[in-house]
Design an enzyme around this catalytic site. Structure first.
Site, PDB file in Angstrom:
ATOM      1  NE  ARG A 147      62.243  -7.102  46.035  1.00  0.00           N
ATOM      2  CZ  ARG A 147      61.733  -6.104  46.763  1.00  0.00           C
ATOM      3  NH1 ARG A 147      60.676  -6.310  47.525  1.00  0.00           N
ATOM      4  NH2 ARG A 147      62.291  -4.908  46.754  1.00  0.00           N
ATOM      5  CE1 TYR A 159      59.700  -1.291  48.366  1.00  0.00           C
ATOM      6  CE2 TYR A 159      59.403  -2.606  46.371  1.00  0.00           C
ATOM      7  CZ  TYR A 159      59.675  -2.517  47.729  1.00  0.00           C
ATOM      8  OH  TYR A 159      59.931  -3.656  48.438  1.00  0.00           O
ATOM      9  CG  ASP A 209      57.128  -5.913  46.490  1.00  0.00           C
ATOM     10  OD1 ASP A 209      55.915  -5.718  46.279  1.00  0.00           O
ATOM     11  OD2 ASP A 209      57.671  -5.715  47.599  1.00  0.00           O
ATOM     12  CG  HIS A 211      55.974  -1.652  47.502  1.00  0.00           C
ATOM     13  ND1 HIS A 211      55.859  -0.425  48.099  1.00  0.00           N
ATOM     14  CD2 HIS A 211      56.543  -2.447  48.433  1.00  0.00           C
ATOM     15  CE1 HIS A 211      56.344  -0.482  49.323  1.00  0.00           C
ATOM     16  NE2 HIS A 211      56.772  -1.698  49.561  1.00  0.00           N
ATOM     17  CD  GLU A 235      56.308  -8.825  48.017  1.00  0.00           C
ATOM     18  OE1 GLU A 235      57.292  -9.493  47.607  1.00  0.00           O
ATOM     19  OE2 GLU A 235      56.401  -8.004  48.945  1.00  0.00           O
ATOM     20  CD  GLU A 261      55.448  -5.871  52.100  1.00  0.00           C
ATOM     21  OE1 GLU A 261      56.186  -6.735  51.614  1.00  0.00           O
ATOM     22  OE2 GLU A 261      55.673  -4.657  51.998  1.00  0.00           O
ATOM     23  NE  ARG A 282      55.574 -10.401  50.710  1.00  0.00           N
ATOM     24  CZ  ARG A 282      56.834 -10.401  51.150  1.00  0.00           C
ATOM     25  NH1 ARG A 282      57.513 -11.526  51.234  1.00  0.00           N
ATOM     26  NH2 ARG A 282      57.398  -9.267  51.521  1.00  0.00           N
ATOM     27  CG  ASP A 315      61.050  -2.797  57.520  1.00  0.00           C
ATOM     28  OD1 ASP A 315      61.584  -3.215  56.487  1.00  0.00           O
ATOM     29  OD2 ASP A 315      59.825  -2.808  57.695  1.00  0.00           O
ATOM     30  CD  GLU A 338      61.306  -9.413  51.786  1.00  0.00           C
ATOM     31  OE1 GLU A 338      60.252  -9.455  52.467  1.00  0.00           O
ATOM     32  OE2 GLU A 338      61.629  -8.439  51.091  1.00  0.00           O
ATOM     33  CD1 TRP A 401      57.348   4.795  47.631  1.00  0.00           C
ATOM     34  CD2 TRP A 401      57.181   3.424  49.398  1.00  0.00           C
ATOM     35  NE1 TRP A 401      58.595   4.300  47.898  1.00  0.00           N
ATOM     36  CE2 TRP A 401      58.523   3.462  48.965  1.00  0.00           C
ATOM     37  CE3 TRP A 401      56.834   2.626  50.496  1.00  0.00           C
ATOM     38  CZ2 TRP A 401      59.543   2.715  49.588  1.00  0.00           C
ATOM     39  CZ3 TRP A 401      57.828   1.892  51.127  1.00  0.00           C
ATOM     40  CH2 TRP A 401      59.176   1.937  50.677  1.00  0.00           C
TER      41      TRP A 401
HETATM   42  C1  GCO Z   1      59.343  -6.158  50.945  1.00  0.00           C
HETATM   43  C2  GCO Z   1      58.657  -4.922  51.344  1.00  0.00           C
HETATM   44  C3  GCO Z   1      59.522  -3.867  51.928  1.00  0.00           C
HETATM   45  C4  GCO Z   1      58.657  -2.771  52.541  1.00  0.00           C
HETATM   46  C5  GCO Z   1      59.251  -2.334  53.820  1.00  0.00           C
HETATM   47  C6  GCO Z   1      58.408  -1.301  54.517  1.00  0.00           C
HETATM   48  O1  GCO Z   1      58.786  -6.837  50.125  1.00  0.00           O
HETATM   49  O2  GCO Z   1      60.395  -6.427  51.483  1.00  0.00           O
HETATM   50  O3  GCO Z   1      57.761  -4.472  50.394  1.00  0.00           O
HETATM   51  O4  GCO Z   1      60.455  -3.368  51.026  1.00  0.00           O
HETATM   52  O5  GCO Z   1      58.516  -1.697  51.702  1.00  0.00           O
HETATM   53  O6  GCO Z   1      59.478  -3.440  54.641  1.00  0.00           O
HETATM   54  O7  GCO Z   1      58.868  -1.070  55.789  1.00  0.00           O
HETATM   55 MG    MG Z   2      56.898  -6.232  49.583  1.00  0.00          MG
END
Ligand code: GCO
Ligand code: MG
Length: 401
Positions: A147, A159, A209, A211, A235, A261, A282, A315, A338, A401
């Site tokens: 990525r 981001y 991504d 986002h 993404e 996600e 995802r 996370d 991922e 964000w």
């Molecule tokens: C990704 C995600 C993360 C999220 C994060 C939020 O594609 O891995 O977008 O970067 O921002 O997991 O807690």
């Molecule tokens: Mg993401």
């Protein structure tokens, strides 16, 4: 196999994690991840106050029944807090069942559909040149799918741009506010991917991504502009509460789309999947109701030629990562996983059997999930409040964000 004890362990070995530990009367235990980035204590409290008291005495072998009990029994449906709590219970029960039967969880899910699981890594940089160099480093480590995110000129913080190669989303201390400028972003991304393709050739799989920061028509424009560079996926082009909005994006571009996600239920992606508006779903174990619910999403997706591509940022704890890998190895319509390696402290608190080699991962063959928690080490890393950043447009309007 009666559940005799259930405890919630909150620790912060570099970042916050919430872990559910279920113990049976016969001395076995199972683990489940319940981490919801920036809202960790809400899930910990939901588990401790409302789930744990109802778990004690239940038959740990009845995974589906316990899932339905907590889903239907709450009366209130879905939402990330509830579904992360249910996920933790479900994951811990699969771990327990594997240990009780002395098999790795993927054997309970139908066995391996492949030898190993392809993962993608995160390359980022402050400039196009830095991002190219970061992609090169990932390729040298054996990744075949990468990525790429690069900072947007004139914007202080974007981001996905890491201080090191690894990107860490949450920030401890004061909440970070960043500024977002869509036109600048749309101007640089196609240039980045044109350079990446030129430099690295057709074989490496490239991902990006967005986002959730674009409108549908902006996403359509970006997807169209990226077509010559054959991305593996684009993404989260827009916030996906409005699933119908993907019809518009889909009409305009053949760049594959990945979404989900932040979803926590099959109902969040039903239309996206049934109308084949996306190519990869995802949803992940911890935020979408555990292994049991994720399998249902994967089965629906399989009917519509949509493959899985589970979220796997840092996370999500090693407990979730292990569960994801068992799921990935077993489902037929797996696409990609991922993977962001955790910090050394996190890996010490959560010793695990899963391994990485040449861009592929395997969950290992230890009974259950093959991941543990070192509780005496975990207590040395107490919870620290941390939040995800927020973004505003240049005129101060709140943005995604
Ligand atoms: C990704 C995600 C993360 C999220 C994060 C939020 O594609 O891995 O977008 O970067 O921002 O997991 O807690
Ligand atoms: Mg993401």
């Amino acid at each position: 196999m009666k559940i005799a004890n259930a405890r919630v362990i909150v620790c912060s070995p570099g970042r916050n994690f919430v872990t559910l530990k279920l113990e049976t009367a016969d001395g076995l235990y199972g683990l489940g991840d319940a981490t919801l980035n920036g809202r960790e204590l809400a899930v910990a409290s939901y588990l401790t106050e409302h789930v744990v008291p109802l778990l004690i005495g239940r038959d740990a072998r009845r995974i589906e029944d316990i899932w339905q009990f907590f889903y239907k029994g709450a009366y209130w449906r879905r939402g990330p807090v509830t579904m992360s709590a249910i996920a933790a219970v479900d994951t811990a029960l699969w771990d327990l069942k594997g240990k009780a039967l002395n098999v790795p969880v993927y054997q309970l899910l139908g066995g391996a559909s492949r030898e190993a699981v392809r993962v993608y890594g995160h390359a980022s940089g402050e400039s196009i040149e830095d991002t190219l160099a970061a992609v090169g480093r990932y390729r040298d480590r054996g990744y075949t799918a990468i990525r790429a995110q690069c900072a947007v000129p004139g914007m202080a913080k974007t981001y996905g741009i890491g201080r090191t190669d690894a990107y860490e989303p949450a920030e401890r201390g004061a909440l970070v506010e960043s500024v977002w400028d869509t036109s600048r972003y749309l101007a640089i991304v196609p240039v980045l991917f044109e350079r990446l393709r030129r430099e690295f050739g057709p074989d490496v799989q490239l991902l990006h991504d967005v986002h959730h920061r674009l409108t549908p028509i902006e996403a359509a424009r970006l997807g169209h502009a990226l077509e010559p560079y054959h991305l593996f996926w684009m993404e989260d082009p827009t916030p996906a509460e409005n699933q119908e909005s993907f019809r518009l994006i889909r009409q305009h571009t053949s760049t594959p789309l990945a979404v989900g996600e932040v979803f926590n239920s099959i109902h969040d992606c039903r239309l996206l999947i049934q109308e084949q508006l996306i190519d990869y779903i995802r949803t992940t174990v911890v935020h979408a109701g555990g292994i049991s619910h994720l399998r249902k999403i994967a089965s629906l997706a399989e009917l519509h030629s949509v493959r899985t591509g589970s979220h796997g940022a840092t996370d999500l704890s090693p407990v979730c990562m292990a569960a994801a890998l068992h799921f990935d190895l077993s489902v037929h319509n797996f696409g990609i996983q991922e993977y962001m390696p955790h910090s050394t402290d996190t890996d010490r608190v959560f010793p695990h059997a899963y391994t990485f080699a040449e861009g592929m991962m395997h969950p290992g063959d230890a009974p259950g999930l093959g991941v543990d928690i070192d509780e005496s080490l975990a207590v040395t890393f107490p919870y620290e409040r941390a939040y995800l950043p927020v973004a505003r447009l240049t005129d101060g309007t709140m943005h995604d964000w």
